[in-house]
Write a protein that holds these residues in place. Structure first.
Motif, PDB file in Angstrom:
ATOM      1  N   VAL A 571      64.403  60.399  12.855  1.00  0.00           N
ATOM      2  CA  VAL A 571      63.225  59.877  12.553  1.00  0.00           C
ATOM      3  C   VAL A 571      63.006  59.652  14.460  1.00  0.00           C
ATOM      4  O   VAL A 571      61.771  59.203  14.045  1.00  0.00           O
ATOM      5  N   LYS A 572      63.353  59.644  15.173  1.00  0.00           N
ATOM      6  CA  LYS A 572      62.806  59.265  16.546  1.00  0.00           C
ATOM      7  C   LYS A 572      62.644  60.289  16.989  1.00  0.00           C
ATOM      8  O   LYS A 572      62.075  59.972  18.501  1.00  0.00           O
ATOM      9  N   GLY A 573      62.541  61.359  16.892  1.00  0.00           N
ATOM     10  CA  GLY A 573      62.532  62.759  17.611  1.00  0.00           C
ATOM     11  C   GLY A 573      63.621  63.244  17.862  1.00  0.00           C
ATOM     12  O   GLY A 573      64.145  64.148  18.824  1.00  0.00           O
ATOM     13  N   GLY A 574      65.115  63.130  17.483  1.00  0.00           N
ATOM     14  CA  GLY A 574      66.028  63.481  17.660  1.00  0.00           C
ATOM     15  C   GLY A 574      66.175  64.935  17.465  1.00  0.00           C
ATOM     16  O   GLY A 574      66.230  65.399  15.965  1.00  0.00           O
ATOM     17  N   SER A 575      66.776  65.160  18.051  1.00  0.00           N
ATOM     18  CA  SER A 575      67.489  67.506  17.975  1.00  0.00           C
ATOM     19  C   SER A 575      68.482  67.470  16.998  1.00  0.00           C
ATOM     20  O   SER A 575      69.457  66.473  17.080  1.00  0.00           O
ATOM     21  N   ASP A 576      68.761  68.857  16.466  1.00  0.00           N
ATOM     22  CA  ASP A 576      70.670  69.118  16.428  1.00  0.00           C
ATOM     23  C   ASP A 576      71.045  69.835  17.324  1.00  0.00           C
ATOM     24  O   ASP A 576      72.305  70.123  17.167  1.00  0.00           O
ATOM     25  N   ARG A 577      71.186  70.037  18.511  1.00  0.00           N
ATOM     26  CA  ARG A 577      71.733  70.438  19.214  1.00  0.00           C
ATOM     27  C   ARG A 577      73.484  69.776  19.626  1.00  0.00           C
ATOM     28  O   ARG A 577      73.175  68.393  19.431  1.00  0.00           O
ATOM     29  N   LEU A 578      73.772  70.080  20.559  1.00  0.00           N
ATOM     30  CA  LEU A 578      75.476  69.905  20.422  1.00  0.00           C
ATOM     31  C   LEU A 578      75.183  68.663  21.747  1.00  0.00           C
ATOM     32  O   LEU A 578      75.842  67.389  21.250  1.00  0.00           O
ATOM     33  N   ASP A 579      73.818  68.667  22.697  1.00  0.00           N
ATOM     34  CA  ASP A 579      74.704  67.117  23.329  1.00  0.00           C
ATOM     35  C   ASP A 579      73.718  65.602  22.006  1.00  0.00           C
ATOM     36  O   ASP A 579      73.155  64.950  23.720  1.00  0.00           O
ATOM     37  N   ASN A 580      73.365  65.919  21.337  1.00  0.00           N
ATOM     38  CA  ASN A 580      73.217  64.909  20.727  1.00  0.00           C
ATOM     39  C   ASN A 580      73.859  64.650  19.328  1.00  0.00           C
ATOM     40  O   ASN A 580      73.428  63.366  18.899  1.00  0.00           O
ATOM     41  N   LEU A 581      75.183  65.009  19.184  1.00  0.00           N
ATOM     42  CA  LEU A 581      75.660  65.144  18.511  1.00  0.00           C
ATOM     43  C   LEU A 581      76.746  64.533  18.481  1.00  0.00           C
ATOM     44  O   LEU A 581      77.350  64.444  19.738  1.00  0.00           O
TER      45      LEU A 581
END
Length: 611
Positions: A571-581
């Motif tokens: 909801v804050k603009g985060g992605s599904d990339r591995l560096d964000n998981l």
């Protein structure tokens, strides 16, 4: 010397010795507990009496302190409870029974143990099933008060709520549902009972024990019966009403748990048709501690068999809870010597064998055990397959679900069927099940094809194939939805044949999950199991985090479960990339989303990467 003659103690309080101390109203300089303590100081002495009464919590500790459920540090709780359990095992193995009992009392009176007990009963499948008081702990405030309400002094369990569930043979199985508080007390005392129960357990007992499973019991069948020189005859034993008939006197005399508390649980009675009925024997099927008490009652049978019969007799026991088999050299040995010994062993505990269901079978004829058919064929091959009863049961269940969802959408039908199919396939993925998986896929496909024809009786086969079986490189007739939405999401029916058949590595019989000498062994087993369980991307995350939660730094295993967390929320603009998981425990994930800013786990995640 622990206690002076004047009555004072030279030692710290019990909670202090394990690192858990409740900060009191009149001692603000004391060490903090493992929870954030919420104090209600009267800072303004001129405030009205009514205002002070509104601020005072409804339930609090003797010192006036309460806890905040959202701020409990679960990693500290688990560490302290684990440390006490390891000390209990060490004391028991050294023969220091009084020391082990003292450590058990210390654990059952610790805030860490109470918090973990409340968390267990409020996060399992029965969290929405009330007892006779119709009370549920569904809010953080209720859970906080529940932790402080778990006290031995003045505790009196409520009667059980009697309900009935259908059995596979058409009969009804009685269950006793305790209240939430009684369940939490049982979970608390189970934390202290399990370490000792593991010390006294049979080597080849696999039911309701940590780090053991049905797959281990089936693999032990292979180890004990697969060779040509192994035993040829099997005693299939069935205990008549095991949970309903265990002797209370025997349990109270032999179970390594506080006798007064155990007696109260066993004699609590149950309510049925608005009437209170006494309980003279048995442990309630529905209580958290009941399976472990049943294991305690049945432990010792394997040692008794080995003491009576030498190796040439080829007598081996394999037990899963109250289901067990015993191998023997001949039918006469099992009938005339082994069976009477088992009957005498059970009689002391108030139990008896069911004469109708107890059979002696030759290994070439085969037998069903824990949902598997175990048999040595004429060719000499020893195979364990899904039993015919289990196959028929799943197909009947799938057909019932398809019939009940005649008007459901394709996506909803797939979402309903997939958990059933995936769970069944994972359970039997260690058996010889490749051909059975293929045959069941065919039967399920036919049932789904009939479902599609009923929905569109005027459409032809070509239209139905294009509508419900879109082209797929792997399978032209794969029941799946067409890609839709921005991400082109596609739902597919789970196919049993896609599950790889792998050989299960049995747990060593002498292992002990609460013994520090086996820590590394179980960590390697957990890693192997996670490799089989996780998909490609979660496995990469699990390896990057060294198998530990980014929030609490404790191990993530198949028992603890896990959630995939977006460090910068979507909801804050985060992605599904591995560096964000990141992988988190479910409880840690809820805490992060309830109290912390979106990037709260990034620091812990980076610390794990640097480690």
């Amino acid at each position: 010397m622990r206690v002076k003659e004047s009555g004072g103690s030279e030692c710290r309080p019990v909670t202090g010795r394990i690192g858990v101390e409740v900060e009191r109203r009149h001692h603000p300089a004391r060490k903090r507990a493992d929870f954030r303590l919420v104090h209600h100081h009267e800072n303004n002495r001129n405030a009205s009496t009514e205002s002070s009464a509104e601020e005072r919590p409804a339930t609090h500790a003797r010192s006036g302190s309460t806890i905040d459920w959202r701020d409990i540090k679960w990693s500290d709780c688990q560490r302290r409870v684990r440390s006490l359990q390891l000390r209990i095992v060490k004391a028991w193995q050294e023969g220091r029974r009084r020391k082990a009992s003292a450590l058990q009392r210390m654990l059952t009176r610790s805030l860490s143990g109470k918090a973990l007990a409340v968390r267990r009963v409020t996060e399992n499948q029965g969290k929405r099933t009330p007892g006779v008081d119709h009370e549920l702990w569904s809010t953080p405030e209720a859970k906080s008060q529940a932790v402080l309400s778990l006290k031995r002094r003045g505790y009196q369990p409520r009667p059980l709520r009697r309900v009935y569930i259908p059995k596979s043979n058409g009969k009804m199985r009685p269950l006793g549902i305790p209240t939430m508080k009684d369940r939490a007390m049982q979970a608390l005392y189970l934390l202290a009972l399990e370490p000792i129960a593991e010390c006294t357990a049979d080597r080849n007992s696999y039911g309701f024990r940590p780090k053991r499973s049905v797959a281990d019991a089936i693999e032990q069948c292979f180890a004990a019966l697969s060779r040509r020189d192994c035993a040829q005859w099997i005693l299939e034993a069935d205990i008549k009403g095991c949970f309903d008939n265990i002797s209370h006197d025997w349990l109270i005399a032999h179970a390594p748990i506080e006798k007064a508390i155990l007696r109260k649980w066993l004699k609590a009675g149950f309510i049925e048709a608005n009437a209170l009925w006494p309980t003279e024997a048995g442990t309630p099927q529905g209580g958290i501690i009941s399976p472990t008490l049943a294991n305690v009652a049945l432990d010792g049978l394997e040692a008794e068999l080995h003491r009576r019969f030498r190796q040439p007799a080829k007598v081996n026991l394999i037990r899963y809870a109250d289901d067990f088999i015993i191998s023997g050299r001949s039918k006469e040995l099992l009938e005339n010597e082994v069976k009477p010994l088992v009957a005498d062993f059970l009689r002391d505990r108030g139990l008896e064998l069911s004469q109708e269901k107890t059979n002696i079978t030759h290994i070439e004829k085969g037998f069903d055990f824990l949902g598997h058919n175990v048999r040595r064929y004429n060719s000499g091959k020893f195979l364990t397959k899904p039993s015919r009863k289990a196959v028929i049961s799943l197909l009947r269940r799938v057909r019932e679900l398809i019939e009940a969802n005649r008007t459901a959408t394709q996506a909803d039908l797939i979402a309903t069927l997939n958990p059933q199919l995936r769970g069944w396939a994972n359970f039997y993925r260690h058996a010889v099940a490749r051909q059975i998986f293929r045959a069941m896929d065919d039967q399920i496909w036919k049932a789904i094809w009939r479902w599609a024809q009923r929905r569109h009786p005027k459409k032809g086969k070509g239209w139905l194939r294009r509508r419900y079986f879109p082209a797929n490189p792997r399978d032209r007739w794969w029941f799946a939805t067409k890609p839709n939405g921005k991400k082109g999401e596609r739902r597919e029916l789970f196919k049993l044949r896609r599950v790889p058949i792998t050989r299960h590595i049995k747990v060593k019989a002498e292992t002990h999950p609460f013994d520090v000498r086996w820590e590394l062994y179980f960590e390697r087993r957990d890693e192997r199991r996670m490799r089989e369980t996780l998909d490609r991307w979660n496995w990469i995350l699990w390896q990057r985090q060294r198998g530990r939660c980014s929030a609490c730094n404790h191990l993530i295993t198949s028992e603890t479960r896990w959630h995939t967390h977006h460090m910068v929320w979507k909801v804050k603009g985060g992605s599904d990339r591995l560096d964000n998981l990141a992988l988190l425990h479910p409880t840690c994930h809820r805490q992060v989303h309830s109290s912390d800013p979106p990037s709260s786990c990034r620091a812990s995640h980076e610390a794990l990467d640097r480690a």
